[in-house]
Structures are given as structure tokens and as C-alpha cells.
Design an enzyme around this catalytic site. Structure first.
Site, PDB file in Angstrom:
ATOM      1  N   ASP A  16       0.982  -1.077  -0.003  1.00 41.98           N
ATOM      2  CA  ASP A  16       0.051   0.136  -0.046  1.00 41.98           C
ATOM      3  C   ASP A  16       0.990   1.146  -0.051  1.00 41.98           C
ATOM      4  O   ASP A  16       2.061   1.300   0.184  1.00 41.98           O
ATOM      5  CB  ASP A  16      -0.981   0.184   1.186  1.00 41.98           C
ATOM      6  CG  ASP A  16      -1.854   1.255   1.058  1.00 41.98           C
ATOM      7  OD1 ASP A  16      -2.168   1.730   0.111  1.00 41.98           O
ATOM      8  OD2 ASP A  16      -2.332   1.712   2.334  1.00 41.98           O
ATOM      9  N   SER A  17       0.139   2.540  -0.125  1.00 47.03           N
ATOM     10  CA  SER A  17       1.263   3.727  -0.171  1.00 47.03           C
ATOM     11  C   SER A  17       1.416   4.101   1.064  1.00 47.03           C
ATOM     12  O   SER A  17       2.471   4.659   1.257  1.00 47.03           O
ATOM     13  CB  SER A  17       0.215   4.731  -0.820  1.00 47.03           C
ATOM     14  OG  SER A  17      -0.854   4.744   0.115  1.00 47.03           O
ATOM     15  N   GLY A  49      -2.966   8.996  -3.833  1.00 43.12           N
ATOM     16  CA  GLY A  49      -4.381   9.573  -4.336  1.00 43.12           C
ATOM     17  C   GLY A  49      -4.090  10.867  -5.118  1.00 43.12           C
ATOM     18  O   GLY A  49      -5.056  11.040  -5.926  1.00 43.12           O
ATOM     19  N   CYS A  79      -3.972  -1.016  -2.213  1.00 39.07           N
ATOM     20  CA  CYS A  79      -3.940   0.265  -2.476  1.00 39.07           C
ATOM     21  C   CYS A  79      -5.020   0.509  -3.611  1.00 39.07           C
ATOM     22  O   CYS A  79      -4.915   0.076  -4.685  1.00 39.07           O
ATOM     23  CB  CYS A  79      -2.778   0.892  -2.853  1.00 39.07           C
ATOM     24  SG  CYS A  79      -2.726   2.921  -3.652  1.00 39.07           S
ATOM     25  N   ASN A  80      -6.077   1.329  -3.141  1.00 38.25           N
ATOM     26  CA  ASN A  80      -7.114   1.294  -4.192  1.00 38.25           C
ATOM     27  C   ASN A  80      -6.739   2.265  -5.561  1.00 38.25           C
ATOM     28  O   ASN A  80      -7.187   1.844  -6.420  1.00 38.25           O
ATOM     29  CB  ASN A  80      -8.707   1.942  -3.613  1.00 38.25           C
ATOM     30  CG  ASN A  80      -9.383   0.959  -2.787  1.00 38.25           C
ATOM     31  OD1 ASN A  80     -10.046   0.226  -3.378  1.00 38.25           O
ATOM     32  ND2 ASN A  80      -8.909   0.899  -1.522  1.00 38.25           N
ATOM     33  N   THR A  81      -6.095   2.913  -5.135  1.00 45.06           N
ATOM     34  CA  THR A  81      -5.564   4.122  -6.171  1.00 45.06           C
ATOM     35  C   THR A  81      -4.835   3.384  -7.378  1.00 45.06           C
ATOM     36  O   THR A  81      -4.952   3.457  -8.481  1.00 45.06           O
ATOM     37  CB  THR A  81      -4.730   4.987  -5.539  1.00 45.06           C
ATOM     38  OG1 THR A  81      -5.421   5.804  -4.595  1.00 45.06           O
ATOM     39  CG2 THR A  81      -4.119   5.883  -6.762  1.00 45.06           C
ATOM     40  N   CYS A 191     -10.768   3.231   0.114  1.00 47.91           N
ATOM     41  CA  CYS A 191      -9.341   3.479   0.254  1.00 47.91           C
ATOM     42  C   CYS A 191      -9.171   2.412   1.487  1.00 47.91           C
ATOM     43  O   CYS A 191     -10.025   2.503   2.661  1.00 47.91           O
ATOM     44  CB  CYS A 191      -9.159   4.828   0.622  1.00 47.91           C
ATOM     45  SG  CYS A 191      -7.471   5.219   1.106  1.00 47.91           S
ATOM     46  N   THR A 192      -7.949   2.152   1.571  1.00 48.64           N
ATOM     47  CA  THR A 192      -7.782   0.941   2.798  1.00 48.64           C
ATOM     48  C   THR A 192      -7.671   1.615   4.147  1.00 48.64           C
ATOM     49  O   THR A 192      -7.331   1.333   5.137  1.00 48.64           O
ATOM     50  CB  THR A 192      -6.649   0.045   2.601  1.00 48.64           C
ATOM     51  OG1 THR A 192      -5.429   0.616   1.822  1.00 48.64           O
ATOM     52  CG2 THR A 192      -7.046  -0.869   1.514  1.00 48.64           C
ATOM     53  N   HIS A 193      -7.352   3.071   4.049  1.00 50.22           N
ATOM     54  CA  HIS A 193      -6.976   3.767   5.242  1.00 50.22           C
ATOM     55  C   HIS A 193      -8.553   4.215   5.738  1.00 50.22           C
ATOM     56  O   HIS A 193      -8.754   4.365   7.154  1.00 50.22           O
ATOM     57  CB  HIS A 193      -6.602   5.491   4.838  1.00 50.22           C
ATOM     58  CG  HIS A 193      -5.017   5.391   4.485  1.00 50.22           C
ATOM     59  ND1 HIS A 193      -4.336   5.002   3.338  1.00 50.22           N
ATOM     60  CD2 HIS A 193      -3.880   5.722   5.410  1.00 50.22           C
ATOM     61  CE1 HIS A 193      -3.197   5.149   3.511  1.00 50.22           C
ATOM     62  NE2 HIS A 193      -2.978   5.410   4.636  1.00 50.22           N
TER      63      HIS A 193
END
Length: 272
Positions: A16-17, A49, A79-81, A191-193
């Protein structure tokens, strides 16, 4: 890149970011407690993002290459982005190793659970601008109306640990007003956050809405894929996740405890 043959004892690779992908680590541990996990958080370059598609694709290749050096049996794009704009880059870099993105898993689950066919999506600016969630959902059911809203400040708020802060509530109220009058019964946390802000999000919406956590959705999909490939671990217990980061922020230990509800294991710093 030289590719390898996966075995049941090979680790699950997740990237992920930043720290948001730890929600996926937790979901994988809950679903498959015997699995070894390698997690790379690109903490030096978060957030993704707000970056251009070309930069996101470059980062996706580099992140995947880091995980591939640890010989994983599967790669989860937490990471969805990246899932929205660069899944093909990850798949090409991973070669024969299967790749699962959180976006498709979340979209599939949203289609399954909506009752009135009105679905909301929140995500980063890049994810929402790509229209990837709306495209994935309407591809499965063209009768579903999708309303999307970019919530760019949610990632820095989560990374600061501002899960119950007054500023977070104020910003959530402003963002989520976009769904007023749309009668959504399902909201995708794109978004995973965002699961770390779930309490504030549900309180702000003031109504009974099904929340789709793409981390939980991707864990179930990963288990099925590994089971079908006979790659589920045969170990009794797994060690703590092997953590790789591109920068060690001062608050990383606090954030790890916030996302994982456990103490921080050893962390390895890697260059990107």
C-alpha cells in the site's frame, strides 16, 4: 524479472502507499491465521491519490518488484489508487504470481449486498476520477446507480491518528453531504485507510447504511484463490508480519498499534 514457483509456505505479499493496507493485513490474519505475510508500506511517498497516473504506475512497478524479491505466492494490492490505475502494471511485474486488487473485491461485495441499487463510493481523488469503482459495479449490474465522492483529507487524517478528532468529524460532514438525497443503502470505503475512520463515517451518515470494507472483501477472495490452487499454508501458527517501509515516520509505532491493535514487530527500511 526472474519468476519463482510458489509453495504453501510462501508468504502472502501485500503493499500500500502507507499504513492503510494494514487493514488488509488484519483481515488476512483473521481469515487465515497460519499465513506468513510480507507487507510493504511506501511511507516515503504517501499519499498516492494526489499523484498523476504516470507516477502511480511507476510506483506500482517498484512496489511490486520489492515484494517479488521476497518470493510471495500471491500479491494483494491494498491500495485502491493502484488497483484503479495500475493493476495491469502489477500483474505484468508479478508474472505468473496471481494478483488481487482491493477494488474488484469491494465492487463485487457492494453489488451482492445493496438492496435498493443505490451505492455510494468514497476514495482518493485519483480513484474517484478514474471512475473505476462505478465502472466495476455497473459492469456487474447496469441497474445500480453509483454516486462517488473524493475524500482526499481522510488519508492524512488517518495517518495522523485523528480517528475521533473534531476536525475529522467536520471534514466528514462536509464530504458525506454529497450523498444527501441519493438514498444510498451501501457505502464502499474505497481506500484502505478509511476503515480506521469507520466510526466517524457511520455516525456522520445518520442512517442505516451497509459499509463495504474492501479489506474484508479481499481476504475472503484471497482464501478462495489460495485454496483452489492448493497453496494454503499447512503451518499451525504464523510469525508476526514482516514489515517493509520506505520511510520510518515518528508516529509509525502509534499508527501500527492503532490499525493492528498489537505492538509493532521489527521493521525493515527499504529504498525505493
Amino acid at each position: 524479472m526472474q519468476h519463482h514457483k510458489a509453495t504453501p509456505e510462501s508468504p502472502i505479499g501485500i503493499f500500500d502507499s502507507g499504513v492503510g493496507g494494514l487493514t488488509v493485513v488484519r483481515a488476512i490474519q483473521a481469515e487465515m491465521p497460519a499465513e506468513r505475510i510480507i507487507y510493504f508500506g511506501d511511507t516515503a511517498r504517501v499519499p498516492y491519490g494526489t499523484k498523476s497516473p504516470a507516477t502511480i504506475r511507476k510506483y506500482a512497478h517498484e512496489d511490486t518488484a520489492i515484494l517479488m524479491s521476497h518470493l510471495p505466492k500471491i500479491i494483494i494490492v491494498a491500495c485502491n489508487t493502484v488497483s484503479a490505475l495500475a493493476l495491469d502494471v502489477v500483474e505484468k511485474t508479478a508474472g505468473s504470481i496471481p494478483v488481487i486488487g482491493v477494488l474488484k473485491a469491494g465492487a463485487d461485495l457492494a453489488v451482492q449486498v445493496t438492496r435498493n441499487k443505490h451505492v455510494g463510493v468514497i476514495g482518493t481523488q485519483a480513484t474517484v476520477s478514474s471512475n473505476a469503482y462505478a465502472d466495476a459495479i455497473t459492469l456487474l449490474d447496469a441497474n445500480i446507480e453509483v454516486v462517488s465522492k473524493a475524500c482526499p483529507l481522510f488519508v492524512p487524517l488517518a495517518e495522523e491518528g485523528f480517528t475521533e478528532h473534531a476536525a475529522t468529524r467536520l471534514i466528514a460532514s462536509d464530504y458525506l453531504a454529497a450523498f444527501d438525497g441519493h438514498d444510498i443503502d451501501t457505502l464502499v470505503l474505497g481506500c484502505t485507510h478509511y476503515p480506521i475512520l469507520r466510526h466517524v463515517i457511520t455516525e456522520t451518515l445518520h442512517r442505516d447504511i451497509r459499509i463495504i470494507d474492501s479489506a474484508e472483501a479481499v481476504a475472503g477472495r484471497t482464501r478462495k484463490l489460495l485454496a483452489d490452487a492448493k497453496l494454503l499454508s499447512t503451518e499451525k501458527h504464523a510469525p508476526p508480519p514482516h514489515l517493509l517501509v520506505s520511510d520510518l515516520p515518528q508516529k509509525f509505532s502509534m499508527l501500527y498499534k492503532l490499525f493492528m491493535e498489537s505492538d509493532l514487530p521489527d521493521v525493515e527500511l527499504v529504498e525505493v
